[in-house]
Enzyme design. Structure first.
Site, PDB file in Angstrom:
ATOM      1  N   HIS A 270       0.850  -1.193   0.000  1.00  0.00           N
ATOM      2  CA  HIS A 270       0.000   0.000   0.000  1.00  0.00           C
ATOM      3  C   HIS A 270       0.888   1.246   0.000  1.00  0.00           C
ATOM      4  CE1 HIS A 270      -3.156   2.825   1.186  1.00  0.00           C
ATOM      5  NE2 HIS A 270      -3.986   1.892   0.807  1.00  0.00           N
TER       6      HIS A 270
ATOM      7  N   ASP B 104      -7.981  -5.304   0.179  1.00  0.00           N
ATOM      8  CA  ASP B 104      -8.471  -6.195  -0.886  1.00  0.00           C
ATOM      9  C   ASP B 104      -8.109  -7.648  -0.668  1.00  0.00           C
ATOM     10  OD1 ASP B 104      -7.699  -3.461  -2.928  1.00  0.00           O
ATOM     11  OD2 ASP B 104      -9.705  -4.228  -2.560  1.00  0.00           O
TER      12      ASP B 104
HETATM   13  C1  SDX Z   1      -6.215  -0.011  -2.840  1.00  0.00           C
HETATM   14  O1  SDX Z   1      -4.360   4.470  -1.980  1.00  0.00           O
HETATM   15  C2  SDX Z   1      -5.312   3.891  -1.385  1.00  0.00           C
HETATM   16  O2  SDX Z   1      -5.753   4.287  -0.323  1.00  0.00           O
HETATM   17  C3  SDX Z   1      -5.952   2.703  -2.112  1.00  0.00           C
HETATM   18  C4  SDX Z   1      -6.947   1.882  -1.340  1.00  0.00           C
HETATM   19  C5  SDX Z   1      -8.225   2.635  -1.083  1.00  0.00           C
HETATM   20  O3  SDX Z   1      -8.935   2.312  -0.116  1.00  0.00           O
HETATM   21  O4  SDX Z   1      -8.592   3.507  -1.919  1.00  0.00           O
HETATM   22  O5  SDX Z   1      -6.391   1.490  -0.087  1.00  0.00           O
HETATM   23  C6  SDX Z   1      -7.360   0.626  -2.117  1.00  0.00           C
HETATM   24  O6  SDX Z   1      -5.991   0.303  -3.975  1.00  0.00           O
HETATM   25  C7  SDX Z   1      -5.342  -0.981  -2.101  1.00  0.00           C
HETATM   26  C8  SDX Z   1      -4.172  -1.523  -2.968  1.00  0.00           C
HETATM   27  C9  SDX Z   1      -4.695  -2.636  -3.877  1.00  0.00           C
HETATM   28  N1  SDX Z   1      -3.666  -3.042  -4.838  1.00  0.00           N
HETATM   29  C10 SDX Z   1      -3.022  -4.216  -4.738  1.00  0.00           C
HETATM   30  O7  SDX Z   1      -3.190  -5.025  -3.822  1.00  0.00           O
HETATM   31  C11 SDX Z   1      -2.083  -4.503  -5.900  1.00  0.00           C
HETATM   32  C12 SDX Z   1      -0.742  -5.024  -5.359  1.00  0.00           C
HETATM   33  N2  SDX Z   1      -0.070  -3.924  -4.687  1.00  0.00           N
HETATM   34  C13 SDX Z   1       0.916  -3.185  -5.485  1.00  0.00           C
HETATM   35  O8  SDX Z   1       0.504  -2.948  -6.804  1.00  0.00           O
HETATM   36  C14 SDX Z   1       1.407  -1.942  -4.711  1.00  0.00           C
HETATM   37  O9  SDX Z   1       1.668  -2.348  -3.429  1.00  0.00           O
HETATM   38  C15 SDX Z   1       0.553  -0.694  -4.679  1.00  0.00           C
HETATM   39  C16 SDX Z   1       0.204  -0.226  -6.023  1.00  0.00           C
HETATM   40  C17 SDX Z   1      -0.673  -0.925  -3.873  1.00  0.00           C
HETATM   41  C18 SDX Z   1       1.391   0.404  -3.986  1.00  0.00           C
HETATM   42  O10 SDX Z   1       2.479   0.653  -4.789  1.00  0.00           O
HETATM   43  P1  SDX Z   1       3.551   1.841  -4.448  1.00  0.00           P
HETATM   44  O11 SDX Z   1       3.177   2.540  -3.209  1.00  0.00           O
HETATM   45  O12 SDX Z   1       3.750   2.647  -5.672  1.00  0.00           O
HETATM   46  O13 SDX Z   1       4.812   0.999  -4.078  1.00  0.00           O
HETATM   47  P2  SDX Z   1       5.894   0.511  -5.113  1.00  0.00           P
HETATM   48  O14 SDX Z   1       5.214  -0.055  -6.332  1.00  0.00           O
HETATM   49  O15 SDX Z   1       6.879   1.611  -5.295  1.00  0.00           O
HETATM   50  O16 SDX Z   1       6.567  -0.724  -4.339  1.00  0.00           O
HETATM   51  C19 SDX Z   1       7.615  -0.524  -3.390  1.00  0.00           C
HETATM   52  C20 SDX Z   1       8.374  -1.849  -3.374  1.00  0.00           C
HETATM   53  C21 SDX Z   1       8.841  -2.287  -4.756  1.00  0.00           C
HETATM   54  O17 SDX Z   1       9.975  -3.109  -4.594  1.00  0.00           O
HETATM   55  P3  SDX Z   1      11.475  -2.507  -5.067  1.00  0.00           P
HETATM   56  O18 SDX Z   1      11.297  -2.171  -6.557  1.00  0.00           O
HETATM   57  O19 SDX Z   1      11.667  -1.269  -4.217  1.00  0.00           O
HETATM   58  O20 SDX Z   1      12.416  -3.634  -4.805  1.00  0.00           O
HETATM   59  O21 SDX Z   1       7.513  -2.909  -2.927  1.00  0.00           O
HETATM   60  C22 SDX Z   1       7.335  -3.864  -3.975  1.00  0.00           C
HETATM   61  C23 SDX Z   1       7.728  -3.170  -5.262  1.00  0.00           C
HETATM   62  O22 SDX Z   1       8.174  -4.127  -6.232  1.00  0.00           O
HETATM   63  N3  SDX Z   1       5.921  -4.247  -3.969  1.00  0.00           N
HETATM   64  C24 SDX Z   1       5.487  -5.502  -4.076  1.00  0.00           C
HETATM   65  C25 SDX Z   1       4.080  -5.413  -3.983  1.00  0.00           C
HETATM   66  N4  SDX Z   1       3.720  -4.130  -3.824  1.00  0.00           N
HETATM   67  C26 SDX Z   1       4.867  -3.406  -3.818  1.00  0.00           C
HETATM   68  N5  SDX Z   1       6.151  -6.677  -4.220  1.00  0.00           N
HETATM   69  C27 SDX Z   1       5.372  -7.782  -4.293  1.00  0.00           C
HETATM   70  N6  SDX Z   1       4.004  -7.774  -4.211  1.00  0.00           N
HETATM   71  C28 SDX Z   1       3.337  -6.605  -4.062  1.00  0.00           C
HETATM   72  N7  SDX Z   1       1.997  -6.590  -3.984  1.00  0.00           N
END
Ligand code: SDX
Length: 460
Positions: free
Chosen positions: A329, A386
Site C-alpha cells: 500500500h 483487498d
Molecule cells: C487499494 O491508496 C489507497 O488508499 C488505495 C486503497 C483505497 O482504499 O482507496 O487502499 C485501495 O488500492 C489498495 C491496494 C490494492 N492493490 C493491490 O493489492 C495490488 C498489489 N499492490 C501493489 O501494486 C502496490 O503495493 C501498490 C500499487 C498498492 C502500492 O504501490 P507503491 O506505493 O507505488 O509501491 P511501489 O510499487 O513503489 O513498491 C515498493 C516496493 C517495490 O519493490 P522494489 O522495486 O523497491 O524492490 O515494494 C514492492 C515493489 O516491487 N511491492 C510488491 C508489492 N507491492 C509493492 N512486491 C510484491 N508484491 C506486491 N503486492
C-alpha cells in the site's frame, strides 16, 4: 411520496479554504547552486505537515518532480485521516473500528459528506429521501438492456451511471447547492439499483424493482438475489456483513480514484461525470480491481497444485505477471486496519453462511509466509483491504467480476464528500500538474517532405 419529511436543509460544509499561511511561521530554506528560496511550513492537525511551495517556480524558475505524488500533498482535507505507520484510519475523527461495528452505511455517508454524525431527525429525513429516490428512470434500464451480457460489471456501471446525467439534467450544476444535494441523493440512492440491474441483465433474469420499505443494504440484496419466481429471505448475517464491508470502503483520503474525482471536479464538471471518472480509475488492478485479482491469484495457486511457498518464491523472483495481489500500500506500512477487520469477520461470515472455502485457508497461509519473509518485511508489505474481501464476497454469492463494483458502491459517499469539499472551496484551483520536458528541441519540418505530403483530401 407525501410521508417523506420535507427536505431537511442539509448543512453545507463550512469548508474553510486552504488556510492563508501567516507570514510569521517557520520557514524551510532551499539552497540551489544559483539561488536560495524560503517556503513557509504548514502544520497538519495530525500527521505530517508540509512545505508550502506555491511560490517555488516564481522564486527559483523550477518545479518539483515527484512521480506518483509520493511526497506531495495536493490539497488539505478534513474528511479522513490515515496514519500508515500505526495502521490508523478515521472518518471525521471516528476510528474505523468503531464505525464498522456500531454505525450503518447511510449514517457514515452523512458523516463523511456533512462532517458530523446526523441527529435522529436528520438521519430519518436522509434515509427517507434516499428511499424515495431508489427508482431509476426507465431509460437507464433500457440502456442496460443494450449491453452485452458478458460486459465487465465495472464497464456496465460506468456506462449506466453516465446515463443518470441524461435523465436528471436538474442535478448537474456544481455551483447550485440544491442541485448538489439532489445529485448526492440521486447517486447514493440509485447506484445499488443500477448495479443490481446490470447483474440481472448479465444472468438473463428480469430486473427486480427496489422496495422503499427495505433499508439500503437489504434493498440492494433483494434486487440482487430475489427473482420473480420465489420469495427471497434476506439473511441478517449477510446484510450485516455486507453493510460492514461497505462502511470499511466508504473513504480513504487521497487514493487514486478519489484524486481522480477531485481532478475532474476541479474543472467544474458535474458530480455524475466526476463519479464516473472515479469508477473508471478504481477499476485498475493496482487499485480497486485488486480484490478481483486476489481471488484469481488464490484460485491459480490452488489449481497449480504447487505449494504456497513456491508461489511466494515466484513473486520474490519478480517473475513476469506474478504479483502478490492484495499486498502492499502507498500509505500503510503496517497492517491495513480494514484488512484486519475483514480477516476477523471472514471465518464468522463463511461459517454463518454455511460456506466452506479452502481459498480462505490458502490466503491465511500466504499471509503467514509473506509476513515472515524478509523480502516483504523490508519492503513493509502487508495485506491491504483487498486481500480477504473477495473470499467473503464470493461466499455471499457475488460473482468475481462484481467485487470491484462493490468497492465502488462502498466508496461512493467518500467520493461525493471529497468532490463537495473541493467544489465548495472557493480557493480551489483546477488540478493541472507541471512536467519536466525530456523530448526534442525545436526542429523544422523536412524541406524534402514539403509538397510531397499535402494534407490528405477525402476522395469522393
Ligand atoms: C487499494 O491508496 C489507497 O488508499 C488505495 C486503497 C483505497 O482504499 O482507496 O487502499 C485501495 O488500492 C489498495 C491496494 C490494492 N492493490 C493491490 O493489492 C495490488 C498489489 N499492490 C501493489 O501494486 C502496490 O503495493 C501498490 C500499487 C498498492 C502500492 O504501490 P507503491 O506505493 O507505488 O509501491 P511501489 O510499487 O513503489 O513498491 C515498493 C516496493 C517495490 O519493490 P522494489 O522495486 O523497491 O524492490 O515494494 C514492492 C515493489 O516491487 N511491492 C510488491 C508489492 N507491492 C509493492 N512486491 C510484491 N508484491 C506486491 N503486492
Amino acid at each position: 411520496m407525501s410521508d417523506v419529511p420535507e427536505q431537511t436543509r442539509f448543512p453545507t460544509l463550512d469548508t474553510t479554504p486552504i488556510p492563508v499561511i501567516p507570514d510569521n511561521v517557520p520557514k524551510a530554506v532551499l539552497e540551489l547552486p544559483d539561488n536560495q528560496a524560503e517556503f513557509p511550513l504548514v502544520e497538519a492537525v495530525e500527521g505530517p505537515g508540509a512545505i508550502a511551495i506555491a511560490s517555488l517556480n516564481k522564486q527559483t524558475g523550477r518545479n518539483i518532480l515527484d512521480p506518483g505524488f509520493v511526497n506531495t500533498a495536493a490539497t488539505s482535507s478534513s474528511i479522513t485521516f490515515i496514519d500508515g505507520v500505526k495502521g490508523v484510519l478515521r472518518y471525521r475523527g471516528y476510528p474505523i473500528e468503531q464505525l464498522a461495528t456500531s454505525s450503518n452505511f447511510l449514517e457514515v455517508a452523512w458523516l463523511l459528506i456533512y462532517g458530523e454524525l446526523p441527529t435522529e431527525r436528520e438521519f430519518e429525513a436522509f434515509d427517507q429521501r434516499v428511499r424515495a429516490k431508489y427508482l431509476v428512470h426507465e431509460g437507464v434500464l433500457t440502456y442496460i438492456q443494450t449491453l452485452p451480457r458478458d460486459v465487465h460489471p465495472m464497464v456496465a456501471l460506468a456506462g449506466a451511471l453516465s446515463t443518470l446525467a441524461a435523465y436528471n439534467p436538474h442535478i448537474l450544476n456544481p455551483l447550485d447547492p440544491q442541485q448538489v444535494e439532489d445529485a448526492t441523493i440521486t447517486l447514493i440512492a440509485q447506484m445499488p439499483t443500477i448495479i443490481a440491474a446490470t447483474y440481472k441483465h448479465s444472468i438473463g433474469q428480469a430486473f427486480i424493482y427496489p422496495l422503499r420499505e427495505l433499508s439500503y443494504v437489504d434493498n440492494f440484496l433483494n434486487m440482487m438475489f430475489s427473482d420473480k419466481a420465489s420469495e427471497y429471505t434476506i439473511e441478517p448475517v449477510l446484510s450485516k456483513s455486507l453493510e460492514r464491508l461497505l462502511i470499511l470502503h466508504e473513504d480513504h483520503e487521497q487514493n487514486a480514484s478519489t484524486s481522480t474525482v477531485r481532478n475532474v471536479g476541479s474543472t467544474h464538471a458535474d458530480m455524475v461525470a466526476s463519479i464516473v471518472a472515479g469508477v473508471t480509475a478504481l477499476s485498475g488492478p493496482r487499485h480497486g480491481g485488486a480484490n478481483e485479482a486476489v481471488l484469481a491469484m488464490l484460485e491459480d495457486i490452488r489449481s497449480s497444485g504447487d505449494s504456497v511457498q513456491s508461489f511466494v518464491n515466484r513473486v520474490k523472483n519478480r517473475e513476469e505477471g506474478v504479483n502478490l495481489m492484495g499486498f502492499g500500500h502507498r500509505v500503510y506500512k503496517n497492517y491495513d486496519p480494514r484488512a484486519r477487520l475483514v480477516k476477523e469477520s471472514a471465518h464468522d461470515v463463511l461459517e454463518a453462511l454455511g460456506v466452506q472455502d479452502d481459498l480462505l485457508d490458502i490466503a491465511g497461509e500466504l499471509e503467514a509466509i509473506a509476513l515472515a519473509d524478509e523480502y516483504f518485511i523490508e519492503r513493509r508489505l502487508y495485506p491491504n483491504v483487498d486481500f480477504y474481501t473477495g473470499v467473503i464476497y464470493k461466499a455471499m454469492g457475488f460473482p468475481t467480476g462484481m467485487f470491484t463494483v462493490l468497492f465502488a458502491l462502498g466508496r461512493l459517499p467518500g467520493w461525493i464528500a471529497h468532490w463537495r469539499e473541493l467544489v465548495q472551496d472557493p480557493t480551489t484551483k483546477i488540478l493541472r500538474p507541471q512536467q519536466v520536458y525530456t523530448g526534442s528541441l525545436e526542429r523544422d519540418y523536412p524541406a524534402k517532405f514539403v509538397g510531397i505530403r499535402p494534407i490528405r483530401r477525402s476522395r469522393r
